[in-house]
Design a protein around this motif. Structure first.
Motif, PDB file in Angstrom:
ATOM      1  N   LEU A  95       0.842  -1.216   0.000  1.00 19.44           N
ATOM      2  CA  LEU A  95       0.000   0.000   0.000  1.00 19.44           C
ATOM      3  C   LEU A  95       0.871   1.257   0.000  1.00 19.44           C
ATOM      4  O   LEU A  95       0.596   2.224  -0.709  1.00 19.44           O
ATOM      5  N   ASN A  96       1.899   1.203   0.802  1.00 16.43           N
ATOM      6  CA  ASN A  96       2.771   2.352   0.983  1.00 16.43           C
ATOM      7  C   ASN A  96       3.580   2.677  -0.265  1.00 16.43           C
ATOM      8  O   ASN A  96       4.024   3.812  -0.440  1.00 16.43           O
ATOM      9  N   GLN A  97       3.786   1.654  -1.109  1.00 18.04           N
ATOM     10  CA  GLN A  97       4.604   1.888  -2.299  1.00 18.04           C
ATOM     11  C   GLN A  97       3.809   2.468  -3.463  1.00 18.04           C
ATOM     12  O   GLN A  97       4.373   2.764  -4.515  1.00 18.04           O
ATOM     13  N   LEU A  99      -3.690   3.773  -4.999  1.00 14.00           N
ATOM     14  CA  LEU A  99      -3.979   3.082  -3.739  1.00 14.00           C
ATOM     15  C   LEU A  99      -5.418   2.557  -3.738  1.00 14.00           C
ATOM     16  O   LEU A  99      -5.693   1.418  -3.347  1.00 14.00           O
ATOM     17  N   ALA A 100      -6.331   3.390  -4.244  1.00 11.23           N
ATOM     18  CA  ALA A 100      -7.736   2.978  -4.304  1.00 11.23           C
ATOM     19  C   ALA A 100      -7.889   1.791  -5.260  1.00 11.23           C
ATOM     20  O   ALA A 100      -8.646   0.840  -4.978  1.00 11.23           O
ATOM     21  N   ASN A 101      -7.160   1.848  -6.376  1.00  8.66           N
ATOM     22  CA  ASN A 101      -7.219   0.744  -7.344  1.00  8.66           C
ATOM     23  C   ASN A 101      -6.687  -0.554  -6.741  1.00  8.66           C
ATOM     24  O   ASN A 101      -7.237  -1.629  -6.967  1.00  8.66           O
ATOM     25  N   LEU A 102      -5.611  -0.426  -5.954  1.00  6.71           N
ATOM     26  CA  LEU A 102      -5.026  -1.609  -5.317  1.00  6.71           C
ATOM     27  C   LEU A 102      -6.025  -2.239  -4.334  1.00  6.71           C
ATOM     28  O   LEU A 102      -6.195  -3.465  -4.304  1.00  6.71           O
ATOM     29  N   LEU A 103      -6.700  -1.386  -3.577  1.00  5.65           N
ATOM     30  CA  LEU A 103      -7.694  -1.888  -2.619  1.00  5.65           C
ATOM     31  C   LEU A 103      -8.809  -2.624  -3.362  1.00  5.65           C
ATOM     32  O   LEU A 103      -9.302  -3.667  -2.914  1.00  5.65           O
ATOM     33  N   SER A 104      -9.210  -2.062  -4.506  1.00  4.95           N
ATOM     34  CA  SER A 104     -10.253  -2.724  -5.329  1.00  4.95           C
ATOM     35  C   SER A 104      -9.765  -4.087  -5.795  1.00  4.95           C
ATOM     36  O   SER A 104     -10.512  -5.073  -5.771  1.00  4.95           O
ATOM     37  N   THR A 105      -8.502  -4.112  -6.239  1.00  8.08           N
ATOM     38  CA  THR A 105      -7.942  -5.378  -6.726  1.00  8.08           C
ATOM     39  C   THR A 105      -7.939  -6.436  -5.626  1.00  8.08           C
ATOM     40  O   THR A 105      -8.206  -7.608  -5.874  1.00  8.08           O
TER      41      THR A 105
END
Lengths: 225, 350
Positions: free
Chosen positions: B135-137, B144-150
């Protein structure tokens, strides 16, 4: 220092100079008195602000330590969120010929809305600590303004005292000495003139003139050798 | 739901919590060095060794060990919990998960380096160390929002909803508020869905947490000059002590004393009422701790009444957190030579 030739015009010039210097010194002294009055007034304000800042910092530090104890590292996250640039409007104001910076008063303490964080999840100590340190910033800016003003006035008082001392202890005595010297020379000259006149009158009255060997206009007039 | 294995592990872990004798020794330690020596021998020995390898300053060693110990406790709990209990434990860990998300969002928004922001994160629940690193990277909030969705994280929805406002105004408060509101709704829905005694316990716990947050928000807002129109944004639905009307009414009180009187009248629980009435004006922040302690005591009582329920896990987590806070208070007191009497006022020794 400049040497003055013992002439009447120089005497007049020096007399004018000394009267100008006297009024200058008087003006400087009254300026210094006025500055001193301001200085003591600002000292009180400055001391008051300093004690306010000290108590504010003490309170803020105490809160920060409690925040670090009860909230741990979360206080650093609040600090990241509260990061901002502070701009100050500084204007130069001329008081008694001294340039004093004036910092426009701004409210550094932010409301919850302006802090750009959600108060819901934030610890009471975190927002309280942030508010306390913002108050400390407020006090620091006020004290900076007050201390700079005090410093400038103090420097000016010092410079004025130096000027007054130079005038009263150095320049004016020197000019007075010169006046006395010129007066002495002029009086001497006057005495010499009077003596010369008296001598002339005497010589003329007795018919004798000390210039025996040269042709003397008086000799023929008197009709005696 | 069978929590037998988890609960027996927790009972074993409870044995390593600091007791009165430990606290007396720590309070009586002459300085930080004395504390370090004492902690090196007890339950914190392993964490102290790890921390000592990373830090040279003794204060940092203790702080690092405390954090390491809490992280390890959370990790153990998460790993030993059966799958069906994980959903319930997530309710408890959600507070730290949301905190981690907010910390990363703040770092991204304010340009804090990933290395610096990583130090303030607290691995817990689904957000373990590797997830937090990932998340931090991320480059920015959008990624970050896209990563959470993934990942299929429940937090993706409130973050994505808040991003629209963030793009317009560049203010994070919208996203943070969305996350705060979402998490409590989510926790209540999880409790409802769980049903049974565990569902009831979680529901009660979440409701108390909401009440505690609403009270704390009211104190934070008092005298803040906040616009009345915005006040309702800060109210969390679902609590039992304060309804929205009462919250709004109390929020406009300018004086904290008046607010506390109003709160004391609103609260029904006599222990909460006592905590509010006995508050010193300079230590109002301590109310949060006192309420948290009352919630912990309630849960620990429930853990005795219902020994096989999730109450034991929650009780253990909050007892551990209290221990950590107490240790930090002692460390700070030692650094600043705080008198023992003063220090003890801020220690809550259950």
């Amino acid at each position: 220092m400049e040497k003055f030739s013992p002439t009447r015009i120089n005497l007049l010039l020096l007399n004018t100079q000394i009267s100008v210097l006297k009024s200058g010194a008087r003006l400087l002294r009254s300026k210094r008195d006025a500055l001193m009055k301001d200085f003591f007034r600002y000292i009180e304000e400055c001391l008051d602000l300093r004690s306010r800042l000290n108590s504010q910092m003490k309170d803020s530090t105490r809160k920060l330590q409690f925040a670090r104890a009860f909230l741990g590292d979360t206080i650093f996250s609040t600090a990241h969120a509260s990061k901002r640039d502070i701009s100050l409007d500084i204007k130069i104001k001329n008081v008694w010929g001294i340039n004093i910076p004036e910092i426009e008063k701004k409210a550094f303490v932010r409301s919850m809305d302006a802090r750009d964080i959600s108060p819901i999840g934030e610890g009471m100590l975190a927002t309280d600590t942030a508010k306390n340190f913002e108050k400390a910033v407020d006090a620091i800016v006020s004290i900076a303004l007050s201390e700079i003003r005090l410093k400038r006035i103090g420097e000016e008082i010092k410079a004025d005292t130096r000027r007054i001392n130079a005038l009263e202890e150095l320049v004016m005595p020197y000019i007075r000495d010169n006046i006395k010297a010129i007066e002495r020379v002029l009086e001497e000259r006057e005495r010499e003139g009077i003596y010369r006149l008296k001598r002339y009158k005497h010589v003329r009255g007795t018919g004798y003139f000390f210039c025996k060997k040269v042709a003397c206009p008086f000799r023929s007039r008197a009709g005696k050798p | 739901m069978d929590l037998g294995y988890l609960n027996s592990r927790i009972r074993a872990w409870r044995g390593s919590l600091l007791d009165k004798e430990d606290y007396d020794s720590l309070i009586g330690a002459r300085d930080i060095h004395g504390m370090v020596n004492y902690l090196k021998d007890g339950a914190y020995a392993r964490d102290m060794e790890i921390s000592a390898a990373r830090n040279t300053n003794e204060t940092d060693v203790i702080e690092g060990a405390i954090k390491g110990n809490l992280t390890r406790t959370f990790k153990n709990l998460w790993e030993y919990a059966p799958d069906e209990a994980g959903v319930l434990l997530k309710v408890i860990f959600s507070v730290w998960e949301v905190y981690n998300l907010k910390a990363v969002l703040r770092a991204k928004s304010k340009g804090v380096s990933p290395a610096e922001s990583m130090t303030v994160l607290m691995p817990s629940g689904d957000m373990d160390e590797s997830a937090l690193k990932e998340l931090n990277q991320q480059k920015d909030i959008f990624e970050l929002a896209n990563l959470l969705s993934t990942w299929g994280s429940p937090y993706a929805k409130p973050v994505k909803e808040g991003i629209r406002q963030y793009t317009r105004e560049r203010h994070l408060a919208g996203i943070e508020l969305g996350l705060d509101r979402f998490i409590h709704d989510y926790c209540l829905s999880v409790a409802m869905a769980a049903g049974g005694i565990n569902g009831e316990i979680i529901k009660r716990f979440v409701r108390e947490r909401i009440d505690s947050i609403n009270i704390s928000t009211l104190i934070k807002l008092s005298g803040d000059g906040i616009l009345p129109a915005n006040i309702s944004d800060y109210f969390l639905e679902g609590g039992e002590v304060l309804d929205k009307d009462r919250f709004l009414m109390l929020a406009i009180s300018k004086d904290t004393r008046v607010l506390l009187e109003g709160l004391a009248n609103a609260v029904k629980d006599s222990r909460w009422k006592d905590a509010i009435i006995s508050l010193e004006s300079e230590n109002i922040f301590f109310l949060e701790e006192q309420i948290e302690e009352l919630t912990r005591q309630n849960l620990c009582r429930l853990a005795i009444i219902e020994p096989l329920s999730i109450a034991l896990a929650i009780c253990f987590i909050y007892t551990k957190i209290r221990e950590i806070k107490n240790l930090r208070v002692i460390v700070r007191a030692k650094i600043f030579n705080m008198p023992v009497i003063e220090m003890k006022r801020f220690l809550i020794l259950g």
